[in-house]
Design a protein around this motif. Structure first.
Motif, PDB file in Angstrom:
ATOM      1  N   MET A  28       0.943  -1.464  -0.195  1.00  0.00           N
ATOM      2  CA  MET A  28      -0.299   0.101  -0.284  1.00  0.00           C
ATOM      3  C   MET A  28       0.997   1.678   0.054  1.00  0.00           C
ATOM      4  O   MET A  28       0.693   2.266  -0.500  1.00  0.00           O
ATOM      5  CB  MET A  28      -0.925   0.750   0.746  1.00  0.00           C
ATOM      6  CG  MET A  28      -2.273  -0.710   0.767  1.00  0.00           C
ATOM      7  SD  MET A  28      -3.603  -0.420   1.843  1.00  0.00           S
ATOM      8  CE  MET A  28      -4.398  -2.190   1.958  1.00  0.00           C
ATOM      9  N   PRO A  42      -3.376   9.222  -6.008  1.00  0.00           N
ATOM     10  CA  PRO A  42      -3.427   7.503  -4.961  1.00  0.00           C
ATOM     11  C   PRO A  42      -4.958   7.231  -3.689  1.00  0.00           C
ATOM     12  O   PRO A  42      -4.410   8.595  -2.914  1.00  0.00           O
ATOM     13  CB  PRO A  42      -2.300   7.056  -4.501  1.00  0.00           C
ATOM     14  CG  PRO A  42      -2.024   8.617  -3.975  1.00  0.00           C
ATOM     15  CD  PRO A  42      -2.277   9.048  -4.769  1.00  0.00           C
ATOM     16  N   VAL A  43      -5.590   6.828  -3.785  1.00  0.00           N
ATOM     17  CA  VAL A  43      -6.924   6.804  -2.441  1.00  0.00           C
ATOM     18  C   VAL A  43      -6.548   5.233  -2.382  1.00  0.00           C
ATOM     19  O   VAL A  43      -7.227   4.727  -3.346  1.00  0.00           O
ATOM     20  CB  VAL A  43      -7.851   7.473  -2.861  1.00  0.00           C
ATOM     21  CG1 VAL A  43      -8.871   6.816  -3.343  1.00  0.00           C
ATOM     22  CG2 VAL A  43      -8.471   7.627  -1.518  1.00  0.00           C
ATOM     23  N   MET A  44      -6.731   4.355  -1.028  1.00  0.00           N
ATOM     24  CA  MET A  44      -6.846   3.654  -0.647  1.00  0.00           C
ATOM     25  C   MET A  44      -8.439   3.598  -0.496  1.00  0.00           C
ATOM     26  O   MET A  44      -8.009   3.959   1.397  1.00  0.00           O
ATOM     27  CB  MET A  44      -5.971   2.812  -0.097  1.00  0.00           C
ATOM     28  CG  MET A  44      -4.463   2.545  -0.275  1.00  0.00           C
ATOM     29  SD  MET A  44      -3.828   3.396  -1.581  1.00  0.00           S
ATOM     30  CE  MET A  44      -2.043   2.945  -2.336  1.00  0.00           C
ATOM     31  N   ALA A  45      -8.715   2.898  -0.271  1.00  0.00           N
ATOM     32  CA  ALA A  45     -10.199   2.140   0.352  1.00  0.00           C
ATOM     33  C   ALA A  45     -11.190   1.476   0.184  1.00  0.00           C
ATOM     34  O   ALA A  45     -10.920   0.555  -0.775  1.00  0.00           O
ATOM     35  CB  ALA A  45     -11.382   3.349   0.048  1.00  0.00           C
ATOM     36  N   HIS A  46     -10.961   1.031   1.070  1.00  0.00           N
ATOM     37  CA  HIS A  46     -12.020  -1.261   0.855  1.00  0.00           C
ATOM     38  C   HIS A  46     -13.189  -1.315   1.802  1.00  0.00           C
ATOM     39  O   HIS A  46     -13.235  -2.960   1.833  1.00  0.00           O
ATOM     40  CB  HIS A  46     -10.461  -1.965   1.480  1.00  0.00           C
ATOM     41  CG  HIS A  46     -10.468  -1.795   3.180  1.00  0.00           C
ATOM     42  ND1 HIS A  46      -8.891  -0.810   3.823  1.00  0.00           N
ATOM     43  CD2 HIS A  46     -11.016  -2.812   3.949  1.00  0.00           C
ATOM     44  CE1 HIS A  46      -9.715  -0.724   4.740  1.00  0.00           C
ATOM     45  NE2 HIS A  46     -10.504  -2.201   5.135  1.00  0.00           N
TER      46      HIS A  46
END
Lengths: 268, 268, 268
Positions: A28, A42-46
């Motif tokens: 990540m 960027p974006v991280m989301a889960h």
């Protein structure tokens, strides 16, 4: 193709596409930094509670199954569906497909259910998804790119997707047409996550170019060139890890023109 | 012992053992890169749906409780059981044991239920597991290695395991026999995750040597020597973080022969 | 204020406050290393089974919603309640508030229910929490600090909290009083996680100074100075990532006196 590659990179830097990553824990941070250095956002989301809302903002979606668990699979399906509805590109990275049935099946279900734009994996993963009796050794490939070419073409035809195999040489195909990228450096295989980074970079290129075959080819070439530039002074792999980010950030059109090694099967 | 240490490293590089890590989020990337630089092949997988299948491919298993949650505890038990059935080595890293009951209890249950091969912790963690009224200050040790020696011997005898305490000096024991490793550098304590990396490196050594006492001793010495080499030019801790990876990658038999400082209680 | 900033840093190094972080996956490693380099002691723990026990040991708590999911929200509430009961400072980092309702709502609920000590975000996040129709572009701000000043003052008054906006210039306010920090370097925006690191550093400063307005101002100045020092030789962002850690580690009172650029609205 090199001029088009350079134009794509310029567009990424100008438009800063938002790349939504549902990716594995291991990479990540490296992925976020690589996208920033490239010029993307960027974006991280889960979470199932928010992936659809995040896809609403995104210009591309990356699904990476490198550290899978059941709640994440649910989120991957929700996000993929939302992305397809919005017609934004979806890149699937089937990390470790072939190693466990959980991974192979999840990757196949995503391919079956959605119009994945680009499937990017190593040779063993691509062969496993094509049903060849390949064993991925954990997440590292035990096959060379050339061994997986026909599997890639088959998958591309079946799923109407672009399939990209990365390795010492990269092979990218949409079935009828294909490209080879001979950029890169062996040190890239000594650093965890360069494959995952490749998938996210391909997603950024897909966000700025309508043809995913061109976008994937351009993105893999740019990453490979960055690897070559980062390896110039023969650093150790720990140092190379960061020089690769520096090289993405410093990449100029000139570097692409001088170092790009792309061969395409179609007329230009 | 130094010659044996060098032989172990050669074997790791030749065989590339697959080390399956169920480890904490903080150190996943650093651990993966350290194992790659050492010459091993890392994989991270934690879903109950796949940990047993991944253990089937693995040459060693690492259980690290640094960022624990209930679903991960379930996966740790499934994976440990599968590893014991396959007779592959299991290394337990009881990060923060003593800090919370959740961590102490989980580590104890794993030790009670399975034949853990190597328990590697800092002095405070080892003392906490032996029931001494130690407080770990979060995840950092507040005790020196020597204070925890008798606790380590006791745990080794009770659990028929190798117990390794790492710190300024490392102490490794299987109960009757023990070793001391005087390699390492204070900068290793200034970087997050060197203890966790130590556990995974010990697992890689256990994958290539049948005696976990020898394997753990060899692995800790190699990591300590890498720390010394990485610290040569007195870098800041951020730079040291990567030089440590470079040093693992560049390690030669000569470095081990010149710098290895191992004292063992048994005849050689 | 600069002398007070230097004294705070000395205290952190002498007391090594334990900073408990419930933070996002992307920045966990970088945050842990930054806190270690600063002189504090980091711990990451997020399980509902142990967050309250970990808060018992902690000197400050950081709640960062950067990769949120439902179980983590539960843990954030338990930990915040425990922290308030123990009267240790709580820093909230509303990563991506405004991007999805899940994030905005979670951040608001935390602010509504607990006496958050410091709310630190970028301009877009602060504006979104104040109900301004701001869109965060994923997790990156699309507004400058000055646009969010009145929103910050409003939130500070409503919640009796210190609100800190970070950006090219930082603005810190408790409502009646405010400060500006003109330290920092554009490279900090090219590295993932510097905002999250800022929140954790502010928490460490809050652990050693009773006035969170002073603590947040001091912490942001120190991080900004570290950024300036790290950028001296114009490194690429990958290299800068680690030089920032080195600079935190090497920071001296002299650096703060020479480079600190803090303007406060109150008499000193």
């Amino acid at each position: 193709m090199l001029a088009e590659t350079a134009r794509c990179l310029e567009k990424i830097r100008a438009q800063r596409p938002l790349v939504h990553n549902i990716t594995n824990y291991v990479v990540m941070n490296y992925t976020a930094n690589a996208l920033l250095c490239l010029g993307a956002s960027p974006v991280m989301a889960h979470a199932v509670e928010e992936v659809e809302a995040m896809v609403e903002l995104a210009d591309a979606l990356v699904i990476n199954i490198g550290t899978l668990s059941a709640p994440w699979v649910d989120a991957m399906f929700l996000a993929s569906r939302a992305a397809i509805e919005r017609s934004i590109p979806v890149v699937l990275d089937p990390v470790g497909a072939g190693a466990t049935a959980f991974r192979t099946d999840t990757a196949r279900r995503l391919l079956d259910e959605f119009g994945i734009t680009v499937l990017r994996g190593n040779a063993s993963e691509i062969m496993a998804l094509a049903g060849l009796n390949s064993t991925t050794r954990g997440v590292d490939s035990v096959h060379a790119t050339d061994e997986a070419r026909s599997a890639a073409v088959e998958l591309a035809n079946v799923y109407k997707a672009v399939v990209a195999i990365t390795g010492a040489e990269d092979f990218i195909t949409n079935g009828p047409k294909s490209a080879r990228v001979a950029n890169g450096h062996p040190l890239m295989g000594r650093v965890s996550g360069t494959g995952c980074v490749a998938s996210s970079i391909v997603a950024a290129f897909c966000a700025v170019h309508p043809d995913p075959l061109v976008a994937a080819t351009a993105g893999l070439s740019v990453l490979g060139i960055a690897g070559e530039l980062a390896a110039r002074d023969n650093p150790g792999p720990g140092t190379f890890h960061h020089l690769l980010l520096d090289a993405l950030d410093a990449m100029e059109t000139r570097n692409i023109e001088e170092k790009g090694r792309i061969a395409v099967s179609w007329e230009q």
